[in-house]
Motif scaffolding. Sequence first.
Motif, PDB file in Angstrom:
ATOM      1  N   SER A 119      -6.059  17.539  -6.909  1.00 47.34           N
ATOM      2  CA  SER A 119      -7.161  18.444  -6.577  1.00 47.34           C
ATOM      3  C   SER A 119      -8.470  17.980  -7.212  1.00 47.34           C
ATOM      4  O   SER A 119      -9.541  18.061  -6.593  1.00 47.34           O
ATOM      5  N   ALA A 120      -8.396  17.507  -8.446  1.00 40.09           N
ATOM      6  CA  ALA A 120      -9.594  17.001  -9.121  1.00 40.09           C
ATOM      7  C   ALA A 120     -10.146  15.772  -8.403  1.00 40.09           C
ATOM      8  O   ALA A 120     -11.369  15.620  -8.252  1.00 40.09           O
ATOM      9  N   LEU A 121      -9.261  14.900  -7.957  1.00 40.24           N
ATOM     10  CA  LEU A 121      -9.688  13.718  -7.213  1.00 40.24           C
ATOM     11  C   LEU A 121     -10.381  14.118  -5.915  1.00 40.24           C
ATOM     12  O   LEU A 121     -11.457  13.599  -5.574  1.00 40.24           O
ATOM     13  N   ASN A 122      -9.777  15.041  -5.180  1.00 44.65           N
ATOM     14  CA  ASN A 122     -10.387  15.520  -3.937  1.00 44.65           C
ATOM     15  C   ASN A 122     -11.749  16.148  -4.201  1.00 44.65           C
ATOM     16  O   ASN A 122     -12.699  15.964  -3.431  1.00 44.65           O
ATOM     17  N   SER A 123     -11.862  16.898  -5.291  1.00 42.88           N
ATOM     18  CA  SER A 123     -13.128  17.528  -5.637  1.00 42.88           C
ATOM     19  C   SER A 123     -14.205  16.486  -5.909  1.00 42.88           C
ATOM     20  O   SER A 123     -15.377  16.675  -5.546  1.00 42.88           O
ATOM     21  N   CYS A 124     -13.829  15.381  -6.549  1.00 38.65           N
ATOM     22  CA  CYS A 124     -14.785  14.309  -6.817  1.00 38.65           C
ATOM     23  C   CYS A 124     -15.321  13.713  -5.516  1.00 38.65           C
ATOM     24  O   CYS A 124     -16.524  13.453  -5.382  1.00 38.65           O
ATOM     25  N   PHE A 125     -14.429  13.486  -4.559  1.00 32.21           N
ATOM     26  CA  PHE A 125     -14.858  12.920  -3.284  1.00 32.21           C
ATOM     27  C   PHE A 125     -15.766  13.885  -2.531  1.00 32.21           C
ATOM     28  O   PHE A 125     -16.772  13.473  -1.942  1.00 32.21           O
ATOM     29  N   VAL A 126     -15.421  15.174  -2.545  1.00 35.16           N
ATOM     30  CA  VAL A 126     -16.260  16.161  -1.861  1.00 35.16           C
ATOM     31  C   VAL A 126     -17.625  16.249  -2.526  1.00 35.16           C
ATOM     32  O   VAL A 126     -18.663  16.307  -1.845  1.00 35.16           O
ATOM     33  N   ARG A 127     -17.664  16.264  -3.858  1.00 38.41           N
ATOM     34  CA  ARG A 127     -18.927  16.353  -4.578  1.00 38.41           C
ATOM     35  C   ARG A 127     -19.797  15.116  -4.335  1.00 38.41           C
ATOM     36  O   ARG A 127     -21.014  15.234  -4.135  1.00 38.41           O
ATOM     37  N   LYS A 128     -19.189  13.943  -4.353  1.00 42.47           N
ATOM     38  CA  LYS A 128     -19.949  12.726  -4.087  1.00 42.47           C
ATOM     39  C   LYS A 128     -20.444  12.706  -2.649  1.00 42.47           C
ATOM     40  O   LYS A 128     -21.568  12.242  -2.371  1.00 42.47           O
ATOM     41  N   HIS A 129     -19.642  13.194  -1.732  1.00 40.52           N
ATOM     42  CA  HIS A 129     -20.054  13.266  -0.332  1.00 40.52           C
ATOM     43  C   HIS A 129     -21.273  14.171  -0.173  1.00 40.52           C
ATOM     44  O   HIS A 129     -22.194  13.877   0.608  1.00 40.52           O
ATOM     45  N   GLN A 130     -21.292  15.267  -0.926  1.00 44.03           N
ATOM     46  CA  GLN A 130     -22.444  16.163  -0.888  1.00 44.03           C
ATOM     47  C   GLN A 130     -23.712  15.452  -1.370  1.00 44.03           C
ATOM     48  O   GLN A 130     -24.780  15.590  -0.777  1.00 44.03           O
ATOM     49  N   ALA A 131     -23.583  14.685  -2.451  1.00 42.57           N
ATOM     50  CA  ALA A 131     -24.743  14.000  -3.022  1.00 42.57           C
ATOM     51  C   ALA A 131     -25.316  12.970  -2.046  1.00 42.57           C
ATOM     52  O   ALA A 131     -26.540  12.871  -1.878  1.00 42.57           O
ATOM     53  N   ILE A 132     -24.446  12.202  -1.403  1.00 37.45           N
ATOM     54  CA  ILE A 132     -24.917  11.179  -0.467  1.00 37.45           C
ATOM     55  C   ILE A 132     -25.411  11.807   0.837  1.00 37.45           C
ATOM     56  O   ILE A 132     -26.358  11.315   1.459  1.00 37.45           O
ATOM     57  N   SER A 133     -24.803  12.911   1.251  1.00 40.17           N
ATOM     58  CA  SER A 133     -25.213  13.578   2.487  1.00 40.17           C
ATOM     59  C   SER A 133     -26.623  14.147   2.382  1.00 40.17           C
ATOM     60  O   SER A 133     -27.299  14.358   3.397  1.00 40.17           O
TER      61      SER A 133
END
Length: 355
Positions: A119-133
């Motif tokens: 879950s923490a790994l998935n959260s990192c990807f979602v958060r990074k996706h938000q930053a780049i988006s």
Amino acid sequence: MIMFTEEQLMTFSYTVDFGEPEWLKIYYHGISIVSTIISFFSMYVILFQSGKMDGYRYYLFYMQFAGWMMDLHLSTLMQFIPLFPVFGGYCTGVLTQFFGIDDSFQTTYTAFTICLVASALNSCFVRKHQAISKISSKYLLNDIPYIIVIFLLNFYPVVAATLLYLSMLSKDNQVILVKEVYPNLVDNFAHLSNYVVFDSNYWAIIFFAFIFFGCTYTLILIVTTTYSMFRTLEDNRKHISSSNYAKHRATLRSLLAQFATCFLIVGPASIFSLLVVIRYEHSQVATHWIIVALTLHSSANAIVMIITYPPYRNFVMLWKPNRSFRFSTTQRSGDMNTRIHTERSFAVTMTSSRS
């Protein structure tokens, strides 16, 4: 009910060792110390050596902390001794020796910590996706949908642990199961103060189906967000500074490298499931090494993160945050000034000689 042939039942007393492997106990103590040192160092680096990194650092910290929790539980608090091909085992760690915590609860918490890492790994990807988006505002989630997504991702471990706990047999039913399925091992189990054995009941099937769903969802999430992030960076490369572009790519590559270390969890779990099905004769020794692989995850993840992310790597190599960058900048400036001064002196000399 788990079923075996009569020949398998008759050989269990010879293939199952109920003793505590000395090497595994030593390993538990050693990896606990190593994991704690590496994990705490990596968390320090994330919090204090991330420079101008935004809130993403706290997601990285969350992932490292979740991995350390899993390792600490397996290597210190639980110290599980598997009894395969018997589908179960017993605990010898702090929770058993000093607090008398039931083995069923400890096993449930193990599932929780493993799923928490995912879950923490998935959260990192979602958060990074938000930053780049935010660069193009495409695929950017609003605050409420983003909070809902993060909440659901981190609620997954609670559901998984609950399903596993519901699949657990009561102590009386575990005794009945041992007598019916493992008759030659009744005396061995009687000498254990606490143990846990599993059965393939309705809740267990739902639990494994839910885990399979979680693994599939994680893979899809990571593949789709990674493609989207790289695509966004390339499409908007002309609209962002070269430093921001390089920073985003470096962070993303580091995150993908950390994802690769999750195979220390997925791989052993897959082998474990296979052993449950085929009843391999030497599966008890194999499960020992599965536990070894699981407890290596947080240390491996921390080391990979530090090696693959330049600011962390520079801090470790020089023990000074960003010293190499400042030194390089100063050196280049000094060289430039020297070269300009030399050229000017040469020009003045040439002019004087001509006069």
